[in-house]
Write an enzyme that holds these catalytic residues in place. Structure first.
Site, PDB file in Angstrom:
ATOM      1  N   THR A  18       0.818  -1.301  -0.133  1.00 41.75           N
ATOM      2  CA  THR A  18      -0.071  -0.040  -0.049  1.00 41.75           C
ATOM      3  C   THR A  18       1.004   1.346  -0.143  1.00 41.75           C
ATOM      4  O   THR A  18       0.595   2.494  -0.342  1.00 41.75           O
ATOM      5  CB  THR A  18      -0.944   0.110   1.317  1.00 41.75           C
ATOM      6  N   ARG A  22       7.835  -2.769   2.838  1.00 37.90           N
ATOM      7  CA  ARG A  22       7.815  -2.790   4.303  1.00 37.90           C
ATOM      8  C   ARG A  22       8.256  -4.156   4.709  1.00 37.90           C
ATOM      9  O   ARG A  22       7.628  -5.270   4.238  1.00 37.90           O
ATOM     10  CB  ARG A  22       6.549  -2.233   5.011  1.00 37.90           C
ATOM     11  N   SER A 113       6.102   3.956   8.569  1.00 40.67           N
ATOM     12  CA  SER A 113       5.053   4.678   9.200  1.00 40.67           C
ATOM     13  C   SER A 113       4.440   4.373  10.710  1.00 40.67           C
ATOM     14  O   SER A 113       5.317   4.573  11.537  1.00 40.67           O
ATOM     15  CB  SER A 113       3.654   4.382   8.202  1.00 40.67           C
ATOM     16  N   HIS A 114       3.490   3.886  10.861  1.00 37.82           N
ATOM     17  CA  HIS A 114       2.855   3.690  11.989  1.00 37.82           C
ATOM     18  C   HIS A 114       3.127   2.299  12.882  1.00 37.82           C
ATOM     19  O   HIS A 114       2.803   2.105  13.894  1.00 37.82           O
ATOM     20  CB  HIS A 114       1.384   3.582  12.162  1.00 37.82           C
ATOM     21  N   ASP A 278       1.689  10.234  13.450  1.00 33.86           N
ATOM     22  CA  ASP A 278       2.367   8.635  13.601  1.00 33.86           C
ATOM     23  C   ASP A 278       3.814   8.727  13.394  1.00 33.86           C
ATOM     24  O   ASP A 278       4.421   9.833  13.296  1.00 33.86           O
ATOM     25  CB  ASP A 278       1.669   7.939  12.401  1.00 33.86           C
ATOM     26  N   ASP A 280       5.809   8.566  10.657  1.00 37.68           N
ATOM     27  CA  ASP A 280       6.440   9.598   9.411  1.00 37.68           C
ATOM     28  C   ASP A 280       5.609  10.748   9.252  1.00 37.68           C
ATOM     29  O   ASP A 280       6.119  11.533   8.278  1.00 37.68           O
ATOM     30  CB  ASP A 280       6.565   8.536   8.511  1.00 37.68           C
ATOM     31  N   ASP A 282       2.551  11.532   8.751  1.00 40.29           N
ATOM     32  CA  ASP A 282       1.386  11.803   7.641  1.00 40.29           C
ATOM     33  C   ASP A 282       0.115  11.631   8.383  1.00 40.29           C
ATOM     34  O   ASP A 282      -1.081  11.734   7.622  1.00 40.29           O
ATOM     35  CB  ASP A 282       1.706  10.949   6.613  1.00 40.29           C
ATOM     36  N   ARG A 283      -0.142  10.826   9.613  1.00 42.72           N
ATOM     37  CA  ARG A 283      -1.336  10.827   9.896  1.00 42.72           C
ATOM     38  C   ARG A 283      -1.755  11.505  10.964  1.00 42.72           C
ATOM     39  O   ARG A 283      -0.938  12.324  11.699  1.00 42.72           O
ATOM     40  CB  ARG A 283      -1.379   9.423  10.568  1.00 42.72           C
ATOM     41  N   THR A 345      -7.609   1.860  -1.363  1.00 45.15           N
ATOM     42  CA  THR A 345      -6.912   2.605  -0.276  1.00 45.15           C
ATOM     43  C   THR A 345      -5.441   2.787  -0.521  1.00 45.15           C
ATOM     44  O   THR A 345      -4.959   2.006  -1.376  1.00 45.15           O
ATOM     45  CB  THR A 345      -6.660   1.194   0.749  1.00 45.15           C
ATOM     46  N   GLU A 364      -8.595   9.508   4.207  1.00 41.52           N
ATOM     47  CA  GLU A 364      -8.606   7.968   4.577  1.00 41.52           C
ATOM     48  C   GLU A 364      -9.260   7.903   5.932  1.00 41.52           C
ATOM     49  O   GLU A 364      -8.735   8.627   6.835  1.00 41.52           O
ATOM     50  CB  GLU A 364      -7.332   7.250   4.095  1.00 41.52           C
ATOM     51  N   GLU A 365      -9.872   6.697   6.036  1.00 41.02           N
ATOM     52  CA  GLU A 365     -10.451   6.500   7.222  1.00 41.02           C
ATOM     53  C   GLU A 365      -9.297   6.170   8.527  1.00 41.02           C
ATOM     54  O   GLU A 365      -9.212   6.095   9.735  1.00 41.02           O
ATOM     55  CB  GLU A 365     -11.600   5.212   7.215  1.00 41.02           C
ATOM     56  N   LYS A 377      -0.619  12.581   2.575  1.00 38.23           N
ATOM     57  CA  LYS A 377      -1.507  12.685   3.797  1.00 38.23           C
ATOM     58  C   LYS A 377      -0.532  13.631   4.469  1.00 38.23           C
ATOM     59  O   LYS A 377       0.776  13.273   4.613  1.00 38.23           O
ATOM     60  CB  LYS A 377      -2.030  11.578   4.417  1.00 38.23           C
ATOM     61  N   ARG A 497      -8.773  -6.184   7.947  1.00 37.70           N
ATOM     62  CA  ARG A 497      -9.512  -5.284   8.454  1.00 37.70           C
ATOM     63  C   ARG A 497     -11.131  -5.437   7.816  1.00 37.70           C
ATOM     64  O   ARG A 497     -11.283  -5.604   6.792  1.00 37.70           O
ATOM     65  CB  ARG A 497      -8.868  -3.858   7.605  1.00 37.70           C
TER      66      ARG A 497
HETATM   67  C1  VG1 Z   1      -2.751   1.407   5.670  1.00 37.76           C
HETATM   68  C2  VG1 Z   1      -4.052   2.261   5.710  1.00 37.76           C
HETATM   69  C3  VG1 Z   1      -4.061   2.910   4.435  1.00 37.76           C
HETATM   70  C4  VG1 Z   1      -2.839   3.938   4.552  1.00 37.76           C
HETATM   71  C5  VG1 Z   1      -1.757   3.133   4.416  1.00 37.76           C
HETATM   72  C6  VG1 Z   1      -0.277   3.851   4.542  1.00 37.76           C
HETATM   73  O1  VG1 Z   1      -2.874   0.379   4.788  1.00 37.76           O
HETATM   74  O2  VG1 Z   1      -5.196   1.244   5.971  1.00 37.76           O
HETATM   75  O3  VG1 Z   1      -5.337   3.686   4.371  1.00 37.76           O
HETATM   76  O4  VG1 Z   1      -2.840   4.492   3.390  1.00 37.76           O
HETATM   77  O5  VG1 Z   1      -1.664   2.286   5.805  1.00 37.76           O
HETATM   78  O6  VG1 Z   1      -0.559   4.578   5.711  1.00 37.76           O
HETATM   79  P1  VG1 Z   1      -3.160  -1.184   4.878  1.00 37.76           P
HETATM   80  O7  VG1 Z   1      -2.803  -1.668   3.405  1.00 37.76           O
HETATM   81  O8  VG1 Z   1      -2.335  -1.772   5.809  1.00 37.76           O
HETATM   82  O9  VG1 Z   1      -4.588  -1.019   5.091  1.00 37.76           O
HETATM   83  V1  VG1 Z   1       1.183   5.079   6.533  1.00 37.76           V
HETATM   84  O10 VG1 Z   1       0.724   6.202   7.630  1.00 37.76           O
HETATM   85  O11 VG1 Z   1       2.010   4.673   5.649  1.00 37.76           O
HETATM   86  O12 VG1 Z   1       1.802   5.760   5.724  1.00 37.76           O
HETATM   87 CO    CO Z   2       2.396   7.157   8.056  1.00 42.68          CO
END
Ligand code: VG1
Ligand code: CO
Length: 544
Positions: A18, A22, A113-114, A278, A280, A282-283, A345, A364-365, A377, A497
């Site tokens: 996505t 990773r 990210s998170h 989060d 990085d 972006d959230r 997504t 995004e949710e 984001k 999910r």
């Molecule tokens: C998750 C979220 C998605 C978001 C992605 C990256 O992906 O559901 O909405 O864009 O993380 O977010 P997944 O495929 O695990 O549902 V993050 O803050 O990289 O960068």
């Molecule tokens: Co992120």
């Protein structure tokens, strides 16, 4: 300086998900693993030769080592100029900002990210294009294809670059500029929002807030913007020092992982405003006193109020939301008479719509909100948007939220995550749902009647590209929806999910507890997908 050519062989599984590639840190530490992926990026994008590139990451474990590898490979492959954040740091939205401001050919973001960080946790790498946004699927597919045939990478035999020394140095023929990772981004924020109004709010004497950086990348950004430029009290930013392991936590701003902050907003003397970001940056999570704004509602509220803010005074052109995000934004778009797009997504699907000027806001949710100011984001942007709104409307978060529901109705929303599920069981569950799809329309499930059921496919309205199998969507006559999909960002097993939404027009029922209100739908979702029998799970691991 002599370029060194190292023979290599492909690694399996270097397909970006996505949001980039990773894997566990240990996977990235294998000799040649990172090199192969970076060389594949450089081989796939010939414009990088002679071009310029932004490089930085969220500061997690392995960030510095990875940056040294990337700088050597980029230099050996003829990248002319590298812009690197001091200390190897850049938030994801700041990379997007810097790519656009300095018109580079792209950027490399190091982050998972998170996901947690540390020697036994996660690392990630992502390529962003010249528009500042995550590379589209056509590019990530081409990079993946290259990882399967790669037989050499090019590098230099040089000592590490001093990442902490601002200024310009050279590596071979390549110019490396180490810049302040915060300044350009903070300047952009100042151009979009009414800093005087927010400053006034902070100094009114009756406004208490905290921003939780969760020991991740937004610490330095939030301190500069909130405390230094906007005059918030020192200490407004909590957990503001970025740590390689985020202090051992999940840098994920939600009710489950940002409990310390959530607790501060509870009670009659709770904070007026709480926000978190989060790993990085972006959230975002938005909280008021005894009040949580779902990301889906946040997008809708920003859209309905954008015209009150300096950067958006002309109004917004259109909105996009990812498919699992609630339809609250659609109601606002209908009211404003503008388009509302439903995309798969992942932020990469918003890029074309933003570039074409079809949308101004998107979200995004999963705690992601953004606008056409960058192509990612943007956590702090969303926080500043809310602060500006509070300053202009002179109302509390709860008042703004309740008022929004009264005007547009409330889309109750929750997401249930089942983590670390056996991969085969998870895929079996999705296959089972796919087989059910043709017979679902018209069927009665509990008190709901199915009006449509499909495996979401998206045709990009700008370039016509098609993305299939993006999640199972089941819509009911009442407007309720259930969506199922497997995560594309995890690094072990599968995460299922389940996204649930139900529309309540009656204000007398808007203050029900979300999980109570959603219970009937949750039961339908569990039974239909046979979650317990197929995964062995009776309850989700994380509820947001
Ligand atoms: C998750 C979220 C998605 C978001 C992605 C990256 O992906 O559901 O909405 O864009 O993380 O977010 P997944 O495929 O695990 O549902 V993050 O803050 O990289 O960068
Ligand atoms: Co992120």
């Amino acid at each position: 300086m002599e370029t060194i050519r190292i023979a290599t062989t492909p690694f399996e599984g270097q397909r970006p998900g996505t949001s980039g590639l990773r894997k566990k840190v240990k996977v990235f530490q294998q000799p040649g693993y990172l090199e192969n992926f970076v060389q594949s990026i450089l081989d796939t994008l010939p414009e990088l030769r002679g071009g310029s590139l932004v490089v930085g990451g969220d500061g997690r474990y392995f960030n510095r080592e990875a940056i040294q590898v990337i700088l050597r490979l980029a230099a050996a492959n003829g990248v002319r100029r590298l812009i690197v954040g001091r200390g190897g740091l850049f938030s994801t939205p700041a990379v997007s900002c810097v790519i656009r401001k300095y018109k580079t050919q792209g950027g490399i973001v190091l982050s998972a990210s998170h996901n947690p960080g540390g020697p036994d946790e996660d690392f990630g790498i992502k390529f962003n294009s010249a528009n500042g946004g995550p590379a589209p699927e056509s590019v990530t597919d081409a990079i993946f294809a290259r990882t399967k045939t790669i037989d050499r990478y090019l590098t230099l035999d040089t000592p590490p670059v001093d990442l902490d020394q601002p200024g310009v140095c050279t590596l071979g023929e390549t110019e490396i500029e180490i810049i302040d990772p915060v300044r350009d981004y903070a300047d952009l924020m100042e151009a979009l929002f009414d800093f005087d109004a927010i400053h006034h709010l902070f100094n009114s004497g009756h406004f208490q807030m905290r921003f939780d950086a969760m020991h991740a990348i937004t610490g330095p950004y939030a301190i500069e913007i909130l405390e230094n430029r906007l005059g918030a009290a020192p200490g407004t930013v909590m957990n503001g020092v970025p740590l390689e392991d985020f202090g051992g936590g999940h840098p994920d701003p939600n009710l489950a992982h940002a409990q310390e902050l959530v607790a501060l907003t509870h009670g009659s003397d709770g904070l007026d405003f709480g926000a978190a970001s989060d790993g990085d940056g972006d959230r975002n999570m938005i909280l008021g006193r005894n009040c949580f704004v779902t990301p889906s509602d946040s997008l809708a509220i920003l859209a309905a109020n954008a015209h009150l803010l300096p950067g958006y005074r002309q109004g917004i052109r259109g909105i996009a939301r990812s498919m699992p995000t609630s339809q609250a934004a659609n109601r606002v778009a209908d009211f404003l008479g503008i388009e509302c797009f439903e995309t798969p997504t992942g932020w990469k699907f918003f890029g074309n719509l933003l570039d074409a000027g079809r949308i101004t806001l998107c979200g995004e949710e999963s705690f992601g909100t953004g606008s056409d100011h960058v192509r990612e984001k943007d956590g702090l942007w969303a926080v500043l948007f809310w602060l500006n709104l509070l300053a202009v409307r002179q109302q509390s978060v709860a008042e703004i939220l309740t008022d929004h529901w009264r005007r547009f109705g409330r889309n109750f929303y929750t997401r249930h995550d089942y983590e670390g599920v056996d991969l085969e069981a998870a895929e079996g569950l999705v296959d089972h749902l796919r087989r059910l799809l043709p017979d679902l329309p018209g069927r009665q499930l509990g008190a709901e009647t199915v009006s449509y059921a499909d495996d979401f496919a998206y045709t990009d309205p700008i370039d016509g590209s098609v993305s299939e199998r993006q999640g199972i969507r089941i819509g009911f006559a009442s407007g309720a929806r259930i969506v199922y999909r497997l995560s594309g960002t995890g690094t072990s097993g599968a995460t299922l999910r389940v996204y649930l939404e139900y529309f309540e027009p009656n204000p007398a029922l808007h203050h029900r507890d979300t999980q109570d209100a959603m219970r009937p739908l949750v039961l339908i979702a569990r039974e239909l997908a046979q979650i317990e029998t197929r995964t062995g799970r009776t309850e989700p691991d994380v509820v947001t």
